[in-house]
Scaffold this active site. Structure first.
Site, PDB file in Angstrom:
ATOM      1  N   HIS A 199      34.760  47.512  46.363  1.00  0.00           N
ATOM      2  CA  HIS A 199      33.664  47.771  45.422  1.00  0.00           C
ATOM      3  C   HIS A 199      32.706  46.580  45.309  1.00  0.00           C
ATOM      4  CE1 HIS A 199      31.511  49.696  42.244  1.00  0.00           C
ATOM      5  NE2 HIS A 199      31.895  48.833  41.326  1.00  0.00           N
TER       6      HIS A 199
ATOM      7  N   SER B 237      26.817  49.087  41.209  1.00  0.00           N
ATOM      8  CA  SER B 237      27.692  49.748  40.247  1.00  0.00           C
ATOM      9  C   SER B 237      26.882  50.187  39.016  1.00  0.00           C
ATOM     10  CB  SER B 237      28.850  48.813  39.896  1.00  0.00           C
ATOM     11  OG  SER B 237      29.926  49.521  39.359  1.00  0.00           O
TER      12      SER B 237
END
Length: 259
Positions: free
Chosen positions: A239, A89
């Site tokens: 995620h 990320s």
């Protein structure tokens, strides 16, 4: 001349350096289990805390340029070169920019669930929740969790965030995060990779099959910046793919760095 601070990291094992960069509001310790596994495969794993996170220093300036400078200084301090660099990320954005600016230091780049493109702000509710924590009144992790639950319904996300809690002294909790700097610079987190940034060496993008961070439309921009990139989808994961399916994540990384 002012002496620059060095990032905190937990270093595990011996061998080829393998640097891991956590995501926004995370810390190197989030990667301890996988980091230990990578060290057992023959790597010296550096679980780095980026500035304003974990045990690293706090600073009002927060953007990808300074995150890259921090990592460069860290590599110089510990004489790291020919590194495997993995970022998730926000850490993936740092890793992409670092690899494009210092390709001579990076042998393999691994980017977990983030694309080089721009992302709109979407952590604002989380930051609002963390900012609501009043440690004059909150005296336990349970109380902090209860307060956060008014903003964040997902238990897993709250547990991830509450790893930032620590005891400053007996009876006094606080967050390791430099929350003010992160709130003031939240717009920086979604910034796109500069248009001319490029890294020509072996690159692996890992995406969660339930995540929307890397879609079909991202393949073109990934190829433009990273011509040698391949994209692998990790099943049964969103995620936080490394936490949700660590077995497949580990195997995909090891296959990539061992060929």
């Amino acid at each position: 001349m002012e002496e620059k601070e060095i990032l905190y990291a937990n270093v595990i094992g011996e061998g080829k350096p393998f640097v891991i960069l956590h995501g926004f509001l995370g810390m190197g310790d989030n990667w301890k289990t996988l980091g230990t596994q990578f060290s057992e495969a023959g790597f010296q794993v550096h679980l780095v805390d980026q500035r304003n996170h974990g045990r690293s220093f706090h600073d009002a300036t927060f953007n990808y340029e300074v995150l890259v400078s921090d990592l460069k200084r860290y590599c110089e301090e510990y004489q790291l070169e020919d590194i495997v660099l993995l970022g998730h990320s926000m850490g993936g954005k740092t890793a992409m920019l670092f690899a494009s600016e210092y390709p001579e230091l990076v042998s393999n780049l691994i980017v977990a669930d983030i694309s080089p493109r721009f992302y709109p702000i979407h952590h604002d509710v989380i930051l609002e929740g963390l900012n609501s924590l009043d440690f004059d009144k909150i005296k336990s992790r349970g109380q902090a969790d209860k307060m956060l639950s008014q903003y964040i319904t997902h238990l897993g996300v709250r547990q991830f965030l509450l790893k930032n809690l620590y005891w400053v002294e007996k009876g006094r909790l606080d967050l390791r995060l430099n929350l003010q700097a992160l709130i003031e610079n939240i717009g920086e987190v979604g910034e796109a990779l500069p248009i001319h940034a490029k890294f020509d060496k072996d690159t692996l993008f890992l995406r969660g099959d339930k995540s929307e961070y890397i879609g079909e439309q991202d393949q073109a921009i990934i190829s433009r910046h990273f011509p040698e990139a391949k994209i692998i989808t990790i099943s049964n994961s969103g995620h936080w793919l490394h936490a949700e399916n660590p077995e497949d994540f580990y195997q995909s990384v090891i296959d990539f760095v061992s060929f």
